[in-house]
Design a protein around this motif. Structure first.
Motif, PDB file in Angstrom:
ATOM      1  N   LEU A  74      34.892  39.797  37.209  1.00 50.27           N
ATOM      2  CA  LEU A  74      33.564  40.024  37.728  1.00 50.27           C
ATOM      3  C   LEU A  74      32.906  38.775  37.682  1.00 50.27           C
ATOM      4  CD1 LEU A  74      33.064  43.418  36.078  1.00 50.27           C
ATOM      5  CD2 LEU A  74      33.607  43.207  38.381  1.00 50.27           C
ATOM      6  N   LEU A  75      32.381  38.219  38.852  1.00 41.98           N
ATOM      7  CA  LEU A  75      31.835  36.715  38.848  1.00 41.98           C
ATOM      8  C   LEU A  75      30.563  37.022  38.908  1.00 41.98           C
ATOM      9  CD1 LEU A  75      34.915  36.209  40.411  1.00 41.98           C
ATOM     10  CD2 LEU A  75      33.910  33.862  40.177  1.00 41.98           C
ATOM     11  N   SER A  76      29.648  36.145  38.111  1.00 41.97           N
ATOM     12  CA  SER A  76      28.338  36.034  38.108  1.00 41.97           C
ATOM     13  C   SER A  76      27.511  35.465  38.914  1.00 41.97           C
ATOM     14  CB  SER A  76      27.787  35.584  36.632  1.00 41.97           C
ATOM     15  OG  SER A  76      28.496  34.213  36.604  1.00 41.97           O
ATOM     16  N   VAL A 121      38.121  43.290  45.819  1.00 38.08           N
ATOM     17  CA  VAL A 121      37.399  44.376  46.253  1.00 38.08           C
ATOM     18  C   VAL A 121      35.962  44.220  46.009  1.00 38.08           C
ATOM     19  CG1 VAL A 121      39.207  46.030  45.388  1.00 38.08           C
ATOM     20  CG2 VAL A 121      37.700  45.366  43.834  1.00 38.08           C
ATOM     21  N   GLU A 122      35.251  45.221  46.666  1.00 38.50           N
ATOM     22  CA  GLU A 122      33.736  44.929  46.359  1.00 38.50           C
ATOM     23  C   GLU A 122      33.136  45.953  45.490  1.00 38.50           C
ATOM     24  OE1 GLU A 122      29.901  45.363  49.428  1.00 38.50           O
ATOM     25  OE2 GLU A 122      31.543  43.967  49.873  1.00 38.50           O
ATOM     26  N   HIS A 123      32.235  45.752  44.632  1.00 40.13           N
ATOM     27  CA  HIS A 123      31.684  46.613  43.515  1.00 40.13           C
ATOM     28  C   HIS A 123      30.118  46.149  43.343  1.00 40.13           C
ATOM     29  CE1 HIS A 123      31.303  49.355  40.234  1.00 40.13           C
ATOM     30  NE2 HIS A 123      30.623  48.408  39.703  1.00 40.13           N
ATOM     31  N   GLY A 124      29.260  46.975  43.839  1.00 37.32           N
ATOM     32  CA  GLY A 124      27.824  46.618  43.770  1.00 37.32           C
ATOM     33  C   GLY A 124      27.433  45.770  44.668  1.00 37.32           C
ATOM     34  N   VAL A 151      35.760  35.503  48.297  1.00 38.17           N
ATOM     35  CA  VAL A 151      36.462  36.233  48.972  1.00 38.17           C
ATOM     36  C   VAL A 151      37.794  35.217  49.412  1.00 38.17           C
ATOM     37  CG1 VAL A 151      37.048  37.014  51.456  1.00 38.17           C
ATOM     38  CG2 VAL A 151      35.322  37.831  49.951  1.00 38.17           C
ATOM     39  N   ARG A 152      37.065  33.823  49.785  1.00 35.16           N
ATOM     40  CA  ARG A 152      38.386  32.902  49.830  1.00 35.16           C
ATOM     41  C   ARG A 152      39.261  32.713  48.811  1.00 35.16           C
ATOM     42  NH1 ARG A 152      35.836  27.581  49.812  1.00 35.16           N
ATOM     43  NH2 ARG A 152      36.537  27.727  47.706  1.00 35.16           N
ATOM     44  N   VAL A 181      34.665  52.655  36.994  1.00 36.22           N
ATOM     45  CA  VAL A 181      35.557  52.630  37.894  1.00 36.22           C
ATOM     46  C   VAL A 181      35.075  51.645  38.985  1.00 36.22           C
ATOM     47  CG1 VAL A 181      36.674  53.983  39.455  1.00 36.22           C
ATOM     48  CG2 VAL A 181      36.351  55.075  37.158  1.00 36.22           C
ATOM     49  N   ILE A 182      35.810  50.534  39.201  1.00 33.79           N
ATOM     50  CA  ILE A 182      35.696  49.803  40.163  1.00 33.79           C
ATOM     51  C   ILE A 182      36.476  50.211  41.551  1.00 33.79           C
ATOM     52  CG2 ILE A 182      36.019  47.325  40.717  1.00 33.79           C
ATOM     53  CD1 ILE A 182      33.942  47.749  38.431  1.00 33.79           C
ATOM     54  N   ALA A 183      35.753  50.120  42.737  1.00 36.39           N
ATOM     55  CA  ALA A 183      36.416  50.587  43.853  1.00 36.39           C
ATOM     56  C   ALA A 183      37.150  51.777  43.987  1.00 36.39           C
ATOM     57  CB  ALA A 183      37.462  49.295  44.338  1.00 36.39           C
TER      58      ALA A 183
END
Length: 469
Positions: free
Chosen positions: A42-44, A77-80, A56-57, A7-9
């Motif tokens: 999910l960007l590496s 959102v933020e995850h990890g 974010v931009r 589950v993300i965020a």
């Protein structure tokens, strides 16, 4: 590495991995708060503060754009410790996958996809957004054939500071504009070139500068601007010849490219093209509203802006020429002359907004001059309680227009929720759309489009009035 059911965020549950690339991975997920499918990107490349700032931009810039032919960004959102993009989920395949599977695609399909994508990019440019990475990999074709431009991941809004390392050339090399490959900043004209390169690749089966495992050699080819001659010489080829020019100042704007592709789709002569000779328009059919592009069982069907097109591969002979197009008639607005008998008593004869008085038995001829512009309404999509509409505005005057206005009676119970390529005014009785900043100028016989989504009972067929000035 993220896993299924994670589950993300606290809200987005990962369901299925649907894409993987150099920039990261994309999951189909379920928004457990709203009960809808979304895509989680999910960007590496998010291990540095600069990369986090860039992502974010990206979300902030992309979320500004709302258009039916651009993938919508819902949230960041933020995850990890890393930001993730929450986007519209579109069951789709990329244009690159379709080319890999079938090779060069029919002109009708390529022009129709390009027309849709250009409409979204024109809206982005009007909002000051440069995409910077238009490629066959970022053009998505939905299950109903709707084309959408995705991944504003390297987009930059004009006026914002660039957070990407200035030494890094951003974008897919095979589709870059020459000025970007040479190290200059991407501008609106760079997106025009990249979309042209994308359509070239779909039509010819390979990018304009070929492919190679050496990205530096490819960048050199692109910077030199030596495009491989096209084998296809139809009207779409003529459009791409205008677009793939080395000098950015010589390219059409994205709004102009949208109008050019619309002419190809509808089988009309290209704006600004000589009217004599073989223009080789696409086979035209009776005009019906634009509906969708469908990809079914190896056939491609395009119903767009008043034409119905099948897969044209079967209509080409071994020499690569198209079969003769059936004769078509383009609707126009000629001057109308009415003859009205007048009674001996004083009678008022109304013609448009002019009242003519007569006091004797005679015939008064009232001539309604042709309108400076015309507007054609079509429904591109519909669903219970709502629909998406598309309006084509054409310059019918003998000189260029600098602005236009389209008005129609407001349907009872209908509300417009989103409009692109124009400015909307709604009152109790009427709906008025004036041109946006980028599409007000129309050459003689030139055209542009605007569109909107609306909610309301049924699907309207309004009587549109177009005026200039």
């Amino acid at each position: 590495m993220s896993e299924r059911d994670e589950v993300i965020a606290g809200r987005y549950r990962l369901v299925e991995l649907v894409g993987r690339g150099a920039a990261g991975i994309v999951w189909r997920a379920r928004d457990e708060r709203l009960g809808r499918a979304v895509a989680v990107k999910l960007l590496s490349a998010a291990d540095s503060p600069a990369a986090v700032e860039r992502i974010v931009r990206e979300g902030r810039v992309a979320a500004r754009l709302r258009h039916p032919h651009a993938v919508t960004v819902h949230d960041v959102v933020e995850h990890g410790g890393k930001p993730c993009l929450i986007m519209e989920y579109l069951p789709s395949r990329t244009l690159a996958e379709l080319v890999d599977e079938r090779g060069p695609l029919p002109e009708e399909l390529v022009a129709g996809v390009g027309w849709q994508v250009a409409s979204a990019l024109a809206a982005a440019h009007a909002d000051g957004i440069v995409h910077r990475d238009v490629t066959t990999h970022n053009v998505l074709l939905g299950e109903d054939g709707t084309a959408k431009i995705a991944d504003f991941g390297v987009a930059r809004a004009i006026g914002e500071n660039t957070v990407t390392d200035a030494r890094l050339v951003v974008g897919t090399p095979a589709f870059l504009a020459p000025e970007v490959a040479a190290g200059q900043d991407a501008v609106f004209a760079s997106d025009v070139y990249s979309l042209g390169a994308t359509l070239y690749a779909a039509l010819e089966g390979h990018p304009p500068f070929g492919t190679t495992d050496n990205p530096y050699a490819l960048l050199r080819r692109v910077a030199d601007g030596e495009v491989a001659p096209m084998r296809f010489d139809g009207p779409l080829g003529d459009v791409l010849a205008r677009v793939l020019r080395r000098d950015p100042a010589e390219r059409p704007t994205m709004a102009e490219l949208h109008a050019l592709l619309g002419a190809v789709v509808e089988g009309r002569p290209l704006p600004g093209a000589p009217q004599s000779g073989d223009t080789r328009p696409l086979p035209a059919q009776p005009r019906v509203p634009w509906r969708r592009i469908s990809l079914v069982a190896g056939a491609v069907v395009l119903v767009a802006a008043g034409i119905v097109i099948g897969n044209s591969l079967a209509r080409r002979d071994a020499a690569g020429t198209a079969e003769p197009a059936p004769t078509s008639t383009t609707a126009s607005t000629p001057a109308e002359t009415t003859s009205t008998p007048v009674e001996p008593t004083t009678t008022l004869v109304k013609a448009t907004s002019t009242l003519v008085a007569a006091t004797s038995t005679t015939t008064v001829e009232v001539t309604t001059p042709p309108a400076d512009c015309t507007a054609r309404f079509g429904i591109t999509n519909s669903w219970p309680g709502g629909y998406q509409a598309h309006v084509t505005v054409r310059n019918a005057a003998g000189s260029a227009l600098t602005r236009w206005t389209v008005t129609w009676p407001r349907p009872d119970g209908h509300a417009i929720s989103n409009l692109w390529n124009g400015t909307l005014t709604v009152d109790d009785d009427s709906v008025t759309v004036t041109n946006a900043g980028h599409n007000g100028k129309l050459a003689v016989d030139g055209s542009t489009t605007f569109g909107f989504t609306a909610n309301g009972p049924g699907v309207p067929d309004p009587d549109l009035t177009c005026t200039s000035g």
